[in-house]
Design an enzyme around this catalytic site. Structure first.
Site, PDB file in Angstrom:
ATOM      1  N   ASP A  71    -112.432  15.028  74.568  1.00 22.93           N
ATOM      2  CA  ASP A  71    -111.618  15.226  73.477  1.00 22.93           C
ATOM      3  C   ASP A  71    -112.350  15.559  72.323  1.00 22.93           C
ATOM      4  O   ASP A  71    -113.163  15.006  72.247  1.00 22.93           O
ATOM      5  CB  ASP A  71    -110.550  14.462  73.276  1.00 22.93           C
ATOM      6  CG  ASP A  71    -109.091  14.189  74.466  1.00 22.93           C
ATOM      7  OD1 ASP A  71    -109.146  15.311  75.139  1.00 22.93           O
ATOM      8  OD2 ASP A  71    -108.802  13.199  74.666  1.00 22.93           O
TER       9      ASP A  71
ATOM     10  N   ARG B  59    -106.393   7.846  76.762  1.00 23.01           N
ATOM     11  CA  ARG B  59    -105.335   7.870  75.943  1.00 23.01           C
ATOM     12  C   ARG B  59    -103.868   7.349  76.592  1.00 23.01           C
ATOM     13  O   ARG B  59    -103.289   6.714  75.924  1.00 23.01           O
ATOM     14  CB  ARG B  59    -104.977   9.324  75.547  1.00 23.01           C
ATOM     15  CG  ARG B  59    -106.056   9.949  74.586  1.00 23.01           C
ATOM     16  CD  ARG B  59    -105.622  11.271  74.167  1.00 23.01           C
ATOM     17  NE  ARG B  59    -105.999  12.239  75.068  1.00 23.01           N
ATOM     18  CZ  ARG B  59    -105.386  13.294  75.360  1.00 23.01           C
ATOM     19  NH1 ARG B  59    -104.223  13.856  74.488  1.00 23.01           N
ATOM     20  NH2 ARG B  59    -105.712  14.219  76.302  1.00 23.01           N
TER      21      ARG B  59
ATOM     22  N   TYR C 294    -116.292   3.960  79.327  1.00 29.80           N
ATOM     23  CA  TYR C 294    -115.836   4.194  77.886  1.00 29.80           C
ATOM     24  C   TYR C 294    -115.698   3.068  77.054  1.00 29.80           C
ATOM     25  O   TYR C 294    -115.285   1.978  77.537  1.00 29.80           O
ATOM     26  CB  TYR C 294    -114.499   4.974  78.026  1.00 29.80           C
ATOM     27  CG  TYR C 294    -114.373   6.267  78.536  1.00 29.80           C
ATOM     28  CD1 TYR C 294    -114.633   7.573  77.987  1.00 29.80           C
ATOM     29  CD2 TYR C 294    -114.151   6.364  79.895  1.00 29.80           C
ATOM     30  CE1 TYR C 294    -114.544   8.671  78.693  1.00 29.80           C
ATOM     31  CE2 TYR C 294    -113.905   7.663  80.414  1.00 29.80           C
ATOM     32  CZ  TYR C 294    -114.141   8.805  79.901  1.00 29.80           C
ATOM     33  OH  TYR C 294    -114.227   9.920  80.651  1.00 29.80           O
TER      34      TYR C 294
ATOM     35  N   ASP D 109    -102.865   9.620  70.773  1.00 28.39           N
ATOM     36  CA  ASP D 109    -104.364   9.659  69.962  1.00 28.39           C
ATOM     37  C   ASP D 109    -104.076  10.057  68.737  1.00 28.39           C
ATOM     38  O   ASP D 109    -103.021  10.379  68.310  1.00 28.39           O
ATOM     39  CB  ASP D 109    -105.535  10.164  70.629  1.00 28.39           C
ATOM     40  CG  ASP D 109    -105.469  11.676  70.459  1.00 28.39           C
ATOM     41  OD1 ASP D 109    -104.841  12.419  69.751  1.00 28.39           O
ATOM     42  OD2 ASP D 109    -106.282  12.362  71.316  1.00 28.39           O
TER      43      ASP D 109
END
Length: 240
Positions: free
Chosen positions: A57, A191, A85, A99
């Site tokens: 993203d 997310r 992540y 988000d």
């Protein structure tokens, strides 16, 4: 056997694997376009295959696996690898995109939440899951990405997808912020994990920072800074 990561001298047409640290605010498509343009100018050619293995993203940073030339045939293999992540979830609120790209649409109490509750909730989001992707995602329905339909206010039914979260480790708690490290299968939306963490705490949660630190065996230390990489691909008329 996986292609090795590539360092100069590059053989772009034969094939390269470039691990690029995607800057915040850039789309994955932006980075691929920038690298493709630089390679074309460097080689003095009109076309070359360049693609990436796994979208990040715009607000995210970190590892974007870019293949060139003949190695673009390996993109699906690279995309299928587990990923790690790190990032931050803010508890006590939600957004439509899960988000910080969209404004807060609801707020919730957090006074009841303890550190142990957060760790247990994260543990409950590990293993094989049926995950509901965010409506603001690149998943296509009727040939159009969901985020385009969402921005038009079109209601679309999103079906859960099977994913595997190998580890969801909480690394810092400073309410309302919670830092994490997650290792997961392809197709996992961090997310959605942020949203579900908030929901499982009888509150809300949304993602406020995200970085992809590894893909399969490829580690963060192997990444190129984008500007440094572009500096290694000068236009043909700049001389070599």
């Amino acid at each position: 056997m996986l292609p090795p990561t590539t360092t100069p001298p590059f053989t772009f047409q034969e094939g390269c694997l470039l691990l690029v640290d995607k800057p915040k605010g850039w789309t994955s498509f932006d980075v691929v376009n920038k690298v493709r343009w630089a390679i074309r100018k460097h080689l003095g050619i009109k076309k070359i295959k360049v693609g990436h293995a796994g979208t990040l993203d715009p607000m995210a940073t970190g590892m974007l696996n870019i293949c060139t030339g003949k190695w673009t045939k390996r993109l699906a293999e690279l995309q299928g690898m587990d990923k790690t992540y790190t990032g931050t979830i803010t508890l006590g609120a939600t957004t439509a995109s899960y988000d910080a790209e969209e404004p807060i649409n609801a707020t919730f109490p957090t006074d009841h939440i303890t550190d142990e509750m957060i760790r247990q909730a994260a543990l409950g989001l590990t293993g094989d899951l049926e995950q509901l992707p965010p409506i603001f995602s690149a998943i296509k329905v009727d040939g159009q990405p969901l985020y385009k339909k969402a921005r038009k206010g079109v209601q679309v039914e999103v079906k859960p997808r099977p994913v595997t979260v190998h580890e969801f480790k909480i690394t810092r708690i400073e309410m309302p912020e919670v830092d994490f490290e997650i290792t997961c299968s392809k197709g996992t939306y961090i997310r959605s994990l942020a949203y579900d963490l908030g929901k499982n705490l009888d509150s809300g949660g949304y993602l406020t920072a995200l970085r992809r630190s590894s893909v399969g065996p490829f580690a963060e230390a192997s990444m190129w800074d984008l500007e440094d990489l572009l500096g290694q691909i000068p236009p043909m008329d700049a001389g070599e």
